[in-house]
Scaffold this active site. Structure first.
Site, PDB file in Angstrom:
ATOM      1  N   LYS A  52       0.859  -1.189   0.000  1.00 54.86           N
ATOM      2  CA  LYS A  52       0.000   0.000   0.000  1.00 54.86           C
ATOM      3  C   LYS A  52       0.893   1.237   0.000  1.00 54.86           C
ATOM      4  CE  LYS A  52      -3.884   1.876   2.750  1.00 54.86           C
ATOM      5  NZ  LYS A  52      -4.783   1.578   3.877  1.00 54.86           N
ATOM      6  N   SER A  88      -9.572   1.523   2.942  1.00 55.95           N
ATOM      7  CA  SER A  88      -8.718   2.375   2.116  1.00 55.95           C
ATOM      8  C   SER A  88      -7.624   1.605   1.366  1.00 55.95           C
ATOM      9  CB  SER A  88      -8.060   3.459   2.980  1.00 55.95           C
ATOM     10  OG  SER A  88      -7.165   2.876   3.923  1.00 55.95           O
ATOM     11  N   SER A 124     -10.090  -0.779   6.932  1.00 55.62           N
ATOM     12  CA  SER A 124      -9.354  -0.608   5.675  1.00 55.62           C
ATOM     13  C   SER A 124      -8.677  -1.861   5.140  1.00 55.62           C
ATOM     14  CB  SER A 124      -8.308   0.504   5.821  1.00 55.62           C
ATOM     15  OG  SER A 124      -8.947   1.748   5.850  1.00 55.62           O
TER      16      SER A 124
END
Lengths: 67, 476
Positions: free
Chosen positions: B84, B162, B186
């Site tokens: 990420k 996210s 997330s």
């Protein structure tokens, strides 16, 4: 004679138009100032909700200080 | 150059490791194949923040040299992965998914990136994310520097947030595994929406050094994989104490499924109302069937409900207050206005208005929640509930208009388990458990006591032996 009831079709149409009206109002492009005002109002409302929730006096916040 | 068959892109870590050892292909060939696939298909899902092909090939060459010399560093050796884009990689951009940080470059690697490198894993790319991991609260899936995360199962749907790119890249076979992060949902949300397996570790088990901070007391980093077993392999490598992370628990994790408690000794708590009423109607058959599979594992099942506490209010206040404090310089400089989502901009600004007394009240409620969970885990070992109550939302839909049953069920069940698990720092494992009538994946979550990851993984592995939902592939 005045009819006091609605057909199912009339009811569905009325509901659909009121839902789209609400949605249209919600989706009206808010200005950045309006969005900020909304968010600030949320902070105030959450503060009020927190105030109403009673926590025993001996309860400490959930973090630990490690010297 | 070996011809890499399509199945390889959907193989588990253990399977890939076996093929590397059997010399079906080299680490360089594998890294090249995944890099090409990530570069070609990543943009299709808005999943790719930055390709690291050259970096990956360099790491893979070192792995091949090691394998030639008989140096085996573990099951992740030679396995490509994506991180990420809130994790730093020295000398390369780390954007946090947000325009104001598009040119940001750190001169050090995040601890998890360093640990994975030492284990021989090959970093193939940085993966897209919701801007600032959603800090301030976003209203639309498009809240990202790279555009809305598109779901490989249906590109008109969101991949979740996210960790959007981490979820979709694993689902589409662009990387064998990815690293995501969770403050509140997330990891579990993109895993549920994309039909992949993900683990949110206990708070403090994985170092956050080199990761963007959103909420110092709630941020966690964890793996997104093809199976529960893969999550165990990755967690073993990335866990461990780190003096650079003030939240580090100083503990390591050893993936030892053979020493996990016998399933017949495990007490699994669930709330029937979660599966029958809170869940979206199109997802209920899949959730109910998954519950039956869990029962069939031989565990003892116990009906349970969360006590009545303001979970979401506490979680929201803590994340907003800490997030606004983290990003105060961004807000005060006016650069916050460069973010994509108007509600997020306003949410961050308004977060600065949260009074100290309110933050502390939320943190005191958090103590009550932690105590309530301690009591619950006297009676049960694991809680099971849908990870998210329905499938991925449409890209264009505002995220605050999710499904809500009408009339609202009287029993709250485990509805707030996401907020609870994150507030109490508890581990959670998300397992794909079927599809809705629209052919969108849904998942269940297993939540346990702090540092009980081995129990969750043992249960997850058994669940996945009896189902094949984690093996299903989207039409890519």
């Amino acid at each position: 004679m005045v009819r006091a009831t609605m057909t199912r079709r009339e009811l569905a149409a009325a509901l659909a138009s009121s839902t789209s009206l609400v949605r249209a109002q919600e989706e009206r492009k808010l200005t950045p100032e309006e969005v900020l005002a909304q968010e600030k109002a949320d902070v105030r409302s959450e503060s009020e909700q927190l105030e109403k929730f009673n926590v025993p006096m001996a309860t400490e916040p959930a973090f630990i200080f490690r010297p | 150059m070996a011809n890499i068959p399509d199945d390889v892109f959907f193989a588990t870590i253990a399977e890939l490791n076996g093929k590397l050892k059997a010399k079906e292909f080299s680490a360089v060939e594998l890294a090249l194949a995944f890099s090409e696939r990530l570069e070609k298909s990543g943009p299709r899902y808005n999943a790719l923040a930055l390709s690291l092909r050259e970096h990956a090939l360099r790491q893979a060459r070192e792995v091949d040299d090691d394998i030639k010399r008989g140096r085996f560093r573990g099951v992740l050796q030679g396995i490509p992965y994506g991180a990420k884009d809130l994790l730093s990689l020295a000398g390369r951009p780390t954007t946090w998914g947000a325009r104001p940080y598009a040119g940001q470059v750190f001169d050090f690697d995040a601890t998890v990136v360093k640990k994975l490198g030492k284990a021989g894993a090959v970093l193939a790319g940085k993966l897209a994310m919701v801007e600032l991991a959603g800090g301030g609260g976003y209203r639309y899936a498009a809240a990202s520097l790279t555009g809305p995360g598109l779901n490989p199962w249906d590109t008109t749907r969101w991949s979740g947030g996210s960790s959007s790119g981490s979820g979709s890249a694993v689902a589409a076979g662009l990387v064998p595994f990815a690293i995501g992060s969770e403050t509140w949902g997330s990891i579990l949300t993109p895993c549920a929406y994309c039909g992949v397996t993900g683990l949110r570790p206990t708070y403090g088990l994985v170092s956050r050094y080199g990761a963007m901070a959103l909420s110092w007391t709630m941020d966690k980093i964890g793996p997104i994989c093809r199976s529960a077993e893969d999550c165990g392999h990755v967690l073993r490598v990335i866990s461990g104490g780190d003096s650079n992370d003030p939240g580090s628990a100083g503990k390591s994790f050893f993936y030892a499924p053979q020493y996990a408690r016998k399933l017949s000794d495990l007490r699994v708590g669930f709330a029937p109302v979660d599966f029958a009423e809170w869940a979206e109607p199109t997802a209920r058959p899949a959730f109910q069937a998954a519950l039956e599979v869990v029962r069939g594992l031989g565990v003892k099942t116990v009906e349970i409900a969360l006590p009545d506490l303001p979970y979401s209010l506490a979680a929201g206040t803590i994340i907003s207050a800490e997030g606004a404090a983290v990003f105060e310089p961004l807000i005060k400089s006016g650069q916050v206005d460069q973010l994509a989502d108007q509600h997020q901009i306003a949410g961050l600004k308004a977060g600065l208005d949260i009074a100290a007394k309110d933050y502390l009240k939320a943190m005191r409620i958090r103590s009550l929640i932690r105590e309530a969970m301690r009591k619950i885990f006297i009676d049960v070992d694991v809680l099971v509930s849908p990870s998210v109550f329905g499938p991925a939302s449409k890209i264009s839909d505002p995220l605050n208009r999710g499904f809500r049953p009408k009339p609202e069920p009287k029993d709250r069940g485990l509805r707030d388990l996401g907020a609870v698990g994150n507030l109490a720092g508890l581990p959670a494992l998300s397992l794909p458990c079927g599809f809705t009538s629209e052919k969108l994946p849904v998942s269940i979550q297993l939540v346990g006591r702090s540092f009980s990851e081995n129990n969750l993984l043992a249960l997850g592995v058994e669940f996945q032996k009896r189902t094949d939902w984690h093996r299903r592939r989207p039409p890519v």
